[in-house]
Design a protein around this motif. Structure first.
Motif, PDB file in Angstrom:
ATOM      1  N   ARG A 381      -4.515 104.328  74.370  1.00  0.00           N
ATOM      2  CA  ARG A 381      -3.976 104.058  73.041  1.00  0.00           C
ATOM      3  C   ARG A 381      -4.986 104.482  71.974  1.00  0.00           C
ATOM      4  O   ARG A 381      -6.183 104.192  72.089  1.00  0.00           O
ATOM      5  CB  ARG A 381      -3.680 102.562  72.906  1.00  0.00           C
ATOM      6  N   ASP A 382      -4.510 105.162  70.964  1.00  0.00           N
ATOM      7  CA  ASP A 382      -5.283 105.590  69.798  1.00  0.00           C
ATOM      8  C   ASP A 382      -6.312 106.678  70.097  1.00  0.00           C
ATOM      9  O   ASP A 382      -7.063 107.077  69.217  1.00  0.00           O
ATOM     10  CB  ASP A 382      -5.990 104.400  69.108  1.00  0.00           C
ATOM     11  N   GLY A 508       9.522 109.961  74.532  1.00  0.00           N
ATOM     12  CA  GLY A 508       9.099 108.607  74.165  1.00  0.00           C
ATOM     13  C   GLY A 508       7.845 108.608  73.321  1.00  0.00           C
ATOM     14  O   GLY A 508       7.397 107.547  72.882  1.00  0.00           O
ATOM     15  N   GLY A 509       7.286 109.771  73.082  1.00  0.00           N
ATOM     16  CA  GLY A 509       6.052 109.862  72.321  1.00  0.00           C
ATOM     17  C   GLY A 509       6.308 109.776  70.825  1.00  0.00           C
ATOM     18  O   GLY A 509       7.295 110.284  70.322  1.00  0.00           O
ATOM     19  N   ASN A 558      -0.969 109.223  70.490  1.00  0.00           N
ATOM     20  CA  ASN A 558      -1.043 108.039  71.369  1.00  0.00           C
ATOM     21  C   ASN A 558      -1.189 106.735  70.592  1.00  0.00           C
ATOM     22  O   ASN A 558      -1.786 105.780  71.096  1.00  0.00           O
ATOM     23  CB  ASN A 558      -2.177 108.179  72.400  1.00  0.00           C
ATOM     24  N   GLN A 559      -0.642 106.687  69.409  1.00  0.00           N
ATOM     25  CA  GLN A 559      -0.682 105.430  68.642  1.00  0.00           C
ATOM     26  C   GLN A 559       0.486 104.551  69.087  1.00  0.00           C
ATOM     27  O   GLN A 559       1.365 104.208  68.316  1.00  0.00           O
ATOM     28  CB  GLN A 559      -0.648 105.736  67.144  1.00  0.00           C
ATOM     29  N   GLN A 560       0.474 104.247  70.361  1.00  0.00           N
ATOM     30  CA  GLN A 560       1.530 103.457  70.983  1.00  0.00           C
ATOM     31  C   GLN A 560       0.906 102.555  72.032  1.00  0.00           C
ATOM     32  O   GLN A 560      -0.124 102.898  72.624  1.00  0.00           O
ATOM     33  CB  GLN A 560       2.550 104.386  71.658  1.00  0.00           C
ATOM     34  N   SER A 561       1.550 101.425  72.272  1.00  0.00           N
ATOM     35  CA  SER A 561       1.020 100.482  73.262  1.00  0.00           C
ATOM     36  C   SER A 561       1.232 101.016  74.675  1.00  0.00           C
ATOM     37  O   SER A 561       1.941 102.007  74.878  1.00  0.00           O
ATOM     38  CB  SER A 561       1.696  99.123  73.097  1.00  0.00           C
ATOM     39  N   ALA A 562       0.662 100.329  75.651  1.00  0.00           N
ATOM     40  CA  ALA A 562       0.742 100.758  77.050  1.00  0.00           C
ATOM     41  C   ALA A 562       2.190 100.915  77.476  1.00  0.00           C
ATOM     42  O   ALA A 562       3.016 100.022  77.254  1.00  0.00           O
ATOM     43  CB  ALA A 562       0.048  99.719  77.935  1.00  0.00           C
TER      44      ALA A 562
END
Ligand SMILES: [Cu+2]
Length: 1014
Positions: A381-382, A508-509, A558-562
């Motif tokens: 993430r991030d 989903g990204g 990737n500013q998304q949770s697991a």
């Protein structure tokens, strides 16, 4: 015509006009009523047409619909009528079989059973034009007399043939008493039968039927896909290059300007320090106020435009307290052609497209070789991921897909480069032609062009520009058949898009548009001879070096949770085919929340008192798809115009098969209007008929007394709408097995099928079913689907064909902790339950699926735990009973052991125990017989997911997900709030809804609310 008059008209008329009137009135009954529409409007009055309008199955069904439109009762009746479609199809098949048994002169179908690659399809049988994966073959092991018929005399003959022509040599004798056949005895079992058919005949007599079985004798079957003989493949993990794009960027010759932008915050400023061309430090000068959690930090100027530094801010109460520099993970990925063992070992390998990593290959690792669903990228993430994607597929005709490409689909056929023809003439008698264009053109030798608007028809189609005769105003192509004359009408020549286009889309990204990999962002390989080398909105990442022709760059923040995502091809017009061929791979984002749960740490405040490990690891990926593999032994009887694969023109066992003939559900020639072999509705014969279309039905080249005079003008190959295959593959292997210990495991499940849904369940395998080759535990024990004392309340009792799993064999429940959206508010336990439908007649969604266990639509994901601690030494089956299509069901797409023989409607023969095709038994899980671990501690998992009870104890959902907008009671434990509404849903009659957010703000939503147009 008013709706009310419907039933009156129906009772009054069986005439053509009357029937059309009924259809007009009850257009809502489209699923059934489109069947006869073409015949009803056709001017054909020859041959038997009265049949089409006589009392028929369809009228009987329609007559059963008596309720007023719009009432629940109407919905119920309509649904029942719609569900009769398989019965109508079955009845059409009976009529077809009867006529097919006669000669053409007798009104029967002329049977043909030779390969006809690239030929004109038979749209109404006898071929389903739908193939099956290799099935086992063997001698006849038993015969069963199913009907004695009547009027038999003389010496009876019992003939045993095979639907697919694979078997031979079996003989039997039948006897009769009083004209009724009363016995049939096998004399010679013969060899090689796949789908045996028994025919009984005498001097006189009719109606006697019998069935023949294979596989009942040990060791009698050969070939076929064996279930559960190969292990679940591992998916290679890509190795990140963390130095090329390390923190701080590169190439700075002076200090860049740090800019901080945000939707709400103001007043912050910062300065950068540069050492050795890199930003090494960022000092916050003014901390500002009102910032969101994610202001955008950029480092511009300072003498560089590539490999810019990337910063992330730490924001507390709207104030920026620090800015950190982050590096990126860098991968170079390329697609390519390779072969893999997808069917069980011993069967041929399968030609595929896949991805491999081409950087970080020192030392070489698994990710450097092409793999199915690999290489898996694991991201944090991030921490951004940068990708250089190199399309190194072959150029020219070597780059053509080995699957049927419908070039009438937008984006896969002709592009803007075109020329108008002035003349088209035969060269030396044909079939090569010379086209003279009105203006200079720029087509080049080897390019594929589409010719359209020419006459005779043979001039139209997709062809390759020849090197001979090529000037600025002339070009030559070789037609597929010789038209015999110069063109009488000339049309247009269009250059076509190539089939070796490739792209990456992160499904989903949360990705900026330039890196989304939209359908218009693709590239051909470098050196491709085309005027369309790139998609019209292809963009590279501005601060990465120009990757050059044939390559693209991507930036994923990737500013998304697991969560589990996946990347796949997205090229315009051929995405379904590229993904089917294998261009898809996993992409896993992990974060500190997940790490705390795996490692038993407490960095983010969710894991306290004391911290515990509640997740075993990042999980085992289970990527589920359906595929059909060509069987060269049966394809000529199933799909004789198949012309693709490894060796186009010669069917090759193991190649991927994909439907390409648009088999219409409608056959206007049949009394019910139903095509026994149909798969998809056809507009011009649908009700209401599609009007004014550019390509109406055309004369049927196979027209005879049984075969309708017209056939669809759909192209071959034609894109199927939904396409359901017969073999489940997991991580690229058909029916794998997985060995586990008796403890809890985590699975990351993705349904990556093109169209098929799954309803996943776990059952202990039935050890009493022994396959012909001595294997056990390949099947789930089935029981009749009837009300049974002691069965769980939800156990289906609808009498469904094939029954339901024995509830006594239920395996461990899934504990679902996440979806494609990341972690859930709380874990959910999913006890194993077969699929069910809503049979509440008063409900408008009567007929919809209303229960299941782990139902996953295509591209949906589930993050689950399964505790095997109670199953030491047991074997489980991962079982699926989701209908295909979903939620209605076509029984031909539901393949299971012992399923009824459906070859008369283009389906499969009975599936043998231990073999495919079988879409129910997806995978086998063998639990080792060792000392079990302690049962999984669900209470602790729940406690870790929950917020509180201590004020400092944070919740998993609270930390990893954006705050919910409309709160509801399901989030109570996630936010430690007992005051959330149980039912926050907006009713269909509500124009507006007022709700209170978690922080206490009162908001309006919906049309009519403030700010909405209403
Ligand atoms: Cu996708």
């Amino acid at each position: 015509m008013p709706i009310e008059s419907k039933s009156k008209v129906k009772r009054k008329n069986h005439s053509r006009f009357g029937f059309a009137g009924i259809m007009l009135a009850s257009w809502i009954l489209f699923t059934l009523l489109m069947l006869n529409s073409s015949a009803a409007s056709s001017s054909d009055s020859s041959e038997n047409n009265s049949n089409v309008f006589a009392i028929s199955d369809i009228e009987t069904l329609n007559a059963s619909i008596t309720a007023q439109v719009g009432t629940p009762e109407y919905a119920r009746q309509r649904m029942i009528a719609n569900w009769k479609e398989p019965f109508l199809r079955k009845a059409a098949a009976e009529r077809f079989k009867e006529l097919a048994g006669k000669s053409a002169a007798e009104g029967g179908f002329k049977a043909v059973d030779a390969a006809d690659p690239g030929g004109v399809p038979h749209y109404f049988g006898p071929y389903p034009n739908y193939a099956n994966s290799p099935m086992p073959k063997g001698p006849i092991t038993s015969l069963t007399l199913t009907s004695g018929g009547s009027g038999y005399s003389g010496t009876l003959t019992a003939t045993i043939t095979d639907t697919y022509g694979t078997g031979s040599g079996a003989t039997a004798i039948a006897t009769q008493t009083g004209g009724v056949v009363d016995s049939i005895t096998l004399i010679d079992p013969g060899t090689g039968y796949t789908a045996p058919v028994v025919t009984i005949a005498g001097t006189t007599g009719s109606g006697a039927t019998a069935t023949a079985s294979i596989g009942e004798t040990p060791g009698s079957l050969v070939g076929g896909i064996k279930k559960f003989v190969d292990p679940l493949p591992d998916i290679p993990v890509a190795v990140a290059d963390q130095t090329t794009y390390s923190a701080g960027g590169a190439g700075y010759t002076s200090t860049p300007t740090v800019s901080i932008t945000d939707g709400t915050g103001t007043g912050a400023s910062a300065t950068a320090t540069v050492v050795g061309g890199k930003v090494t430090k960022v000092d916050v000068i003014n901390d500002g106020s009102g910032y969101s959690s994610r202001p955008v930090i950029t480092f511009l100027g300072g003498g560089t435009t590539t490999n810019l530094a990337i910063g992330t801010a730490t924001v507390v109460d709207g104030v920026i307290i620090a800015i950190d520099l982050v590096g990126c993970d860098y991968y170079e990925i390329e697609p390519g052609e390779y072969t893999a063992q997808m069917m069980n070992s011993g069967q041929p390998a399968t030609k595929l497209l896949g991805y491999r990593q081409v950087n970080m290959n020192d030392p070489p690792q698994n990710a450097n070789v092409f793999s199915y669903l690999g290489p898996l990228i694991v991201a944090n993430r991030d921490r951004p991921v940068r990708i250089k994607f190199i399309n190194s597929l072959s150029t020219g005709s070597n780059g053509d897909l080995f699957l049927p490409v419908d070039t009438t689909v937008m984006g896969s056929g002709e592009g803007p480069n075109m020329a108008m023809a002035e003349s088209a003439t035969l060269v030396a008698g044909g079939p090569t032609i010379m086209i003279t264009t009105m203006d200079p053109h720029n087509f080049q030798a080897g390019q594929k062009v589409k010719l359209r608007g020419f006459a005779p028809e043979a001039y139209n189609g997709d062809f390759v520009v020849l090197a001979s005769g090529l000037t600025t105003t002339t070009l030559s192509v070789t037609l597929k058949s010789n038209p015999g004359v110069d063109a009488t009408t000339v049309g247009h020549v269009h250059e076509m898009y190539t089939e070796n286009r490739a792209s990456l889309h992160l499904h989903g990204g949360n990705v900026a548009w330039i890196s989304d990999g939209t359908p218009h962002q693709w590239t051909t390989p470098a050196g491709e001879n085309t005027h369309y080398p790139k998609g019209v909105s292809t963009q590279n990442v501005p601060d990465m070096p120009d990757p050059g022709d044939g390559s693209m760059t991507f930036f994923y923040s990737n500013q998304q949770s697991a969560r589990l995502m996946f990347y796949h091809d997205h090229s315009y017009g051929i995405t379904r085919l590229n993904v089917y061929a294998g261009e898809a791979a996993g992409y896993l984002v992990t974060d500190q929340v997940e790490k705390d749960m795996i490692e038993g740490t407490n960095v983010v405040g969710i894991n306290v008192n004391p911290p515990k490990s509640v997740l075993p690891d990042i999980g085992i990926p289970l990527i589920i798809q359906d595929r059909t593999f060509v069987d060269a032994d049966t394809i000529n009887a199933q799909d004789p115009t198949w012309n693709w694969g490894t060796t186009p023109g010669t069917a090759n066992t193991g190649d991927l098969w994909y439907p390409h003939v648009y088999m219409p559900n409608q056959n206007p020639k049949d009394i019910s209007g139903m095509n026994a072999f149909g798969r998809w509705h056809y507009g011009p014969w649908f009700w209401p008929p599609t009007q004014d279309i550019a390509f109406p039905p055309i004369p049927n080249v196979y027209h005879d007394p049984w075969d309708y005079e017209e056939m669809p003008a759909t192209p071959n190959p034609s894109m199927a709408m939904e396409a359901f295959m017969d073999t489940p593959v997991v991580n690229g292997k058909a029916y794998p097995y997985l060995e586990v210990d008796p403890k809890a495991y985590r699975f990351r499940i993705l349904n990556a099928a093109d169209d098929r849904f799954v309803n996943l369940q776990l059952y202990v395998a039935d050890p009493t079913v022994i396959t012909d080759d001595g294997r056990i535990n390949t099947e789930v024990k089935m029981v009749p689907a009837v009300a049974t004392a002691g069965f769980p309340e939800q156990w289906p009792a609808d009498g469904r064909e094939g029954g339901v799993p024995d509830p006594a064999t239920r395996g461990p429940s899934f504990i679902q902790i996440g979806t494609e959206g990341g972690f859930l508010p709380a874990p959910v336990v999913l006890p194993n339950v077969p699929v069910g439908w809503n049979f509440d007649q008063t409900n408008f969604d009567f007929g919809n699926v209303n229960q299941g266990t782990l139902i996953l639509g295509t591209a949906e994901r589930a993050d689950v735990l399964v505790d095997f601690s109670n199953y030491a030494g047991k074997t489980l089956i991962l079982y699926n009973d989701a209908p295909a299509p979903f939620p209605a069901i076509d029984p031909r797409y539901d393949y299971y052991t012992g399923n009824p023989d459906q070859t008369d409607t283009g389906g499969t023969p009975t599936t043998q125990a231990g073999y495919g095709p079988n879409t129910r038994t997806i995978m086998q899980i063998r639990v080792r017989d060792v000392a079990p671990a302690a049962p999984y501690d669900l209470a602790t998992l729940n406690a870790v997911f929950a917020k509180g009870p201590y004020p400092s104890k944070k919740g998993v959902f609270e930390v990893s997900q954006d705050e919910v907008i409309v709160p509801q009671a399901e989030y109570a434990s996630a936010y430690n709030r007992g005051d959330l509404p149980i039912d926050p849903y907006i009713r269909i009659f509500e124009g507006k809804k007022t709700f209170t957010t978690l922080s206490g703000d009162i908001s309006d939503a919906g049309p009519g609310a403030e700010g909405h147009p209403g």
